[in-house]
Design a protein around this motif. Structure first.
Motif, PDB file in Angstrom:
ATOM      1  N   PHE A 114       0.820  -1.212   0.000  1.00 45.13           N
ATOM      2  CA  PHE A 114       0.000   0.000   0.000  1.00 45.13           C
ATOM      3  C   PHE A 114       0.854   1.263   0.000  1.00 45.13           C
ATOM      4  CE2 PHE A 114      -2.036   3.252   2.808  1.00 45.13           C
ATOM      5  CZ  PHE A 114      -3.042   3.643   1.957  1.00 45.13           C
ATOM      6  N   HIS A 115       1.858   1.297   0.861  1.00 44.85           N
ATOM      7  CA  HIS A 115       2.662   2.518   1.007  1.00 44.85           C
ATOM      8  C   HIS A 115       3.680   2.708  -0.113  1.00 44.85           C
ATOM      9  CE1 HIS A 115       1.028   3.800   4.830  1.00 44.85           C
ATOM     10  NE2 HIS A 115       1.188   2.585   5.322  1.00 44.85           N
ATOM     11  N   HIS A 116       4.040   1.638  -0.803  1.00 44.92           N
ATOM     12  CA  HIS A 116       5.100   1.752  -1.802  1.00 44.92           C
ATOM     13  C   HIS A 116       4.643   1.573  -3.248  1.00 44.92           C
ATOM     14  CE1 HIS A 116       8.761   2.152   0.673  1.00 44.92           C
ATOM     15  NE2 HIS A 116       8.029   1.541   1.583  1.00 44.92           N
ATOM     16  N   ALA A 117       3.624   0.761  -3.493  1.00 44.77           N
ATOM     17  CA  ALA A 117       3.254   0.475  -4.883  1.00 44.77           C
ATOM     18  C   ALA A 117       1.870   0.994  -5.252  1.00 44.77           C
ATOM     19  CB  ALA A 117       3.335  -1.026  -5.139  1.00 44.77           C
ATOM     20  N   THR A 118       1.264   1.774  -4.361  1.00 41.62           N
ATOM     21  CA  THR A 118       0.007   2.465  -4.653  1.00 41.62           C
ATOM     22  C   THR A 118       0.190   3.916  -4.194  1.00 41.62           C
ATOM     23  OG1 THR A 118      -1.205   2.295  -2.539  1.00 41.62           O
ATOM     24  CG2 THR A 118      -1.123   0.313  -3.927  1.00 41.62           C
ATOM     25  N   PRO A 119      -0.750   4.795  -4.485  1.00 36.41           N
ATOM     26  CA  PRO A 119      -0.612   6.169  -3.992  1.00 36.41           C
ATOM     27  C   PRO A 119      -0.571   6.268  -2.469  1.00 36.41           C
ATOM     28  CG  PRO A 119      -2.198   6.094  -5.786  1.00 36.41           C
ATOM     29  CD  PRO A 119      -1.878   4.664  -5.439  1.00 36.41           C
ATOM     30  N   ASP A 124       2.043  13.943   0.274  1.00 38.35           N
ATOM     31  CA  ASP A 124       2.481  14.707   1.442  1.00 38.35           C
ATOM     32  C   ASP A 124       2.950  13.797   2.577  1.00 38.35           C
ATOM     33  OD1 ASP A 124       1.884  17.068   0.155  1.00 38.35           O
ATOM     34  OD2 ASP A 124      -0.129  17.220   1.017  1.00 38.35           O
ATOM     35  N   ILE A 125       2.511  12.545   2.549  1.00 38.26           N
ATOM     36  CA  ILE A 125       2.860  11.608   3.617  1.00 38.26           C
ATOM     37  C   ILE A 125       3.813  10.531   3.128  1.00 38.26           C
ATOM     38  CG2 ILE A 125       1.906   9.925   5.264  1.00 38.26           C
ATOM     39  CD1 ILE A 125      -0.688  11.649   5.132  1.00 38.26           C
ATOM     40  N   GLU A 126       3.600  10.051   1.903  1.00 38.79           N
ATOM     41  CA  GLU A 126       4.475   9.022   1.340  1.00 38.79           C
ATOM     42  C   GLU A 126       5.704   9.699   0.730  1.00 38.79           C
ATOM     43  OE1 GLU A 126       3.594   6.257   2.206  1.00 38.79           O
ATOM     44  OE2 GLU A 126       1.411   6.110   2.230  1.00 38.79           O
ATOM     45  N   LEU A 127       6.652  10.048   1.578  1.00 37.08           N
ATOM     46  CA  LEU A 127       7.815  10.817   1.128  1.00 37.08           C
ATOM     47  C   LEU A 127       8.841   9.960   0.389  1.00 37.08           C
ATOM     48  CD1 LEU A 127       8.329  13.070   4.276  1.00 37.08           C
ATOM     49  CD2 LEU A 127       7.010  13.537   2.195  1.00 37.08           C
ATOM     50  N   LEU A 179      -9.211  -3.175   1.115  1.00 41.20           N
ATOM     51  CA  LEU A 179      -9.000  -1.738   0.919  1.00 41.20           C
ATOM     52  C   LEU A 179      -8.116  -1.440  -0.273  1.00 41.20           C
ATOM     53  CD1 LEU A 179      -8.530  -0.539   4.630  1.00 41.20           C
ATOM     54  CD2 LEU A 179     -10.465  -0.059   3.127  1.00 41.20           C
ATOM     55  N   VAL A 180      -7.107  -2.310  -0.505  1.00 40.31           N
ATOM     56  CA  VAL A 180      -6.181  -2.070  -1.625  1.00 40.31           C
ATOM     57  C   VAL A 180      -6.586  -2.877  -2.861  1.00 40.31           C
ATOM     58  CG1 VAL A 180      -4.293  -1.517  -0.069  1.00 40.31           C
ATOM     59  CG2 VAL A 180      -4.539  -3.864  -0.887  1.00 40.31           C
ATOM     60  N   LYS A 181      -7.769  -3.509  -2.792  1.00 38.85           N
ATOM     61  CA  LYS A 181      -8.313  -4.291  -3.907  1.00 38.85           C
ATOM     62  C   LYS A 181      -7.387  -5.436  -4.311  1.00 38.85           C
ATOM     63  CE  LYS A 181     -11.193  -0.545  -5.695  1.00 38.85           C
ATOM     64  NZ  LYS A 181     -11.086   0.256  -4.473  1.00 38.85           N
ATOM     65  N   LEU A 182      -6.844  -6.094  -3.308  1.00 35.87           N
ATOM     66  CA  LEU A 182      -6.021  -7.278  -3.524  1.00 35.87           C
ATOM     67  C   LEU A 182      -6.883  -8.490  -3.183  1.00 35.87           C
ATOM     68  CD1 LEU A 182      -3.208  -8.413  -4.223  1.00 35.87           C
ATOM     69  CD2 LEU A 182      -2.643  -8.263  -1.793  1.00 35.87           C
ATOM     70  N   ALA A 183      -7.408  -9.128  -4.197  1.00 39.50           N
ATOM     71  CA  ALA A 183      -8.379 -10.196  -3.986  1.00 39.50           C
ATOM     72  C   ALA A 183      -7.711 -11.469  -3.472  1.00 39.50           C
ATOM     73  CB  ALA A 183      -9.112 -10.494  -5.291  1.00 39.50           C
ATOM     74  N   VAL A 184      -8.410 -12.151  -2.587  1.00 41.90           N
ATOM     75  CA  VAL A 184      -7.969 -13.478  -2.166  1.00 41.90           C
ATOM     76  C   VAL A 184      -8.141 -14.414  -3.355  1.00 41.90           C
ATOM     77  CG1 VAL A 184      -8.377 -15.403  -0.592  1.00 41.90           C
ATOM     78  CG2 VAL A 184      -8.663 -13.039   0.216  1.00 41.90           C
ATOM     79  N   PRO A 185      -7.103 -15.155  -3.747  1.00 41.91           N
ATOM     80  CA  PRO A 185      -7.234 -16.067  -4.892  1.00 41.91           C
ATOM     81  C   PRO A 185      -8.391 -17.041  -4.716  1.00 41.91           C
ATOM     82  CG  PRO A 185      -4.932 -15.840  -4.260  1.00 41.91           C
ATOM     83  CD  PRO A 185      -5.742 -15.155  -3.192  1.00 41.91           C
ATOM     84  N   ALA A 186      -9.099 -17.276  -5.801  1.00 42.63           N
ATOM     85  CA  ALA A 186     -10.292 -18.130  -5.739  1.00 42.63           C
ATOM     86  C   ALA A 186      -9.973 -19.537  -5.252  1.00 42.63           C
ATOM     87  CB  ALA A 186     -10.951 -18.183  -7.115  1.00 42.63           C
TER      88      ALA A 186
END
Length: 218
Positions: A114-119, A124-127, A179-186
């Protein structure tokens, strides 16, 4: 007691679920710390928790306890009858082992993604961001989902036969995944079935029903 947190955050969710499991909600005042404004990184909050993370438990004597596992351990022991962290040395060891694995292999890995590969929380926070590292951690989280799927094929709960802190940690991971739309594999059928049962548990249902906070004007 006061809990400093962000109500729908995956880590605060762990403590909120534990509070409900222990019937302690009425004894706690929640203090909102706005992650999107970076309030958890400001000097006044860092004085409460050097790590700048949520949640933080503030006791009536002014002591601050951070880290979800530590807070849950404290809450679980208050009434002298722990139900989430184990009662025998064996139970305690297994629950803490599986909770730590859930942090390392799932929840924390999703946090890095979340902190590195998404916005993340915004520029202002993800420096500093390292997208390659974030994507590696995303893949680690997916492997973690497969691991817990295997675990849950052979038992009803993450640490054995009873609901525990370890289940709460995996729930926090799956809340973050959503929240990050990372689905659990079916193919993780056991994990998905377990999560379906967990979502019906009153403490979990209560947490999932909390609406996302609206941002107050600056």
């Amino acid at each position: 007691m006061r809990i400093h947190d962000w109500p729908t955050g995956p880590y605060p969710a762990r403590v909120r679920i534990a509070l409900t499991e222990k019937n302690l909600d009425s004894r706690v005042e929640f203090v909102r710390v706005d992650l999107r404004k970076g309030e958890h990184k400001r000097a006044d909050f860092l004085a409460k928790n050097y790590s700048g993370t949520l949640p933080v438990l503030e006791l009536d004597d002014g002591m601050f306890i951070a880290e979800c596992t530590a807070i849950t351990e404290y809450l679980d022991a208050l009434d002298g009858t722990p139900t989430l962290t184990g009662t025998t040395p064996r139970e305690k060891g297994i629950i803490h082992m599986m909770s730590k694995r859930a942090e390392l292999e799932l929840l924390d890995a999703i946090s890095v993604y979340f902190h590195h590969a998404t916005p993340g929380l915004g520029p202002d926070i993800e420096l500093y961001q390292n997208a390659e590292w974030g994507l590696r951690q995303r893949d680690k989280a997916l492997r973690g989902m497969h691991y817990f799927d295997v675990v849950l094929r052979g038992q009803s709960f993450v640490a054995g036969a009873a609901f525990s802190m370890a289940d709460i940690t995996v729930i926090g991971g799956l809340i973050f995944a959503a929240l990050v739309k990372l689905a659990v594999p079916a193919e993780c059928e056991a994990l998905l079935a377990w999560y379906g049962r967990m979502r019906e548990r009153p403490s979990v249902a209560k947490q999932l029903a909390i609406p996302a906070p609206t941002r107050a004007p600056d």
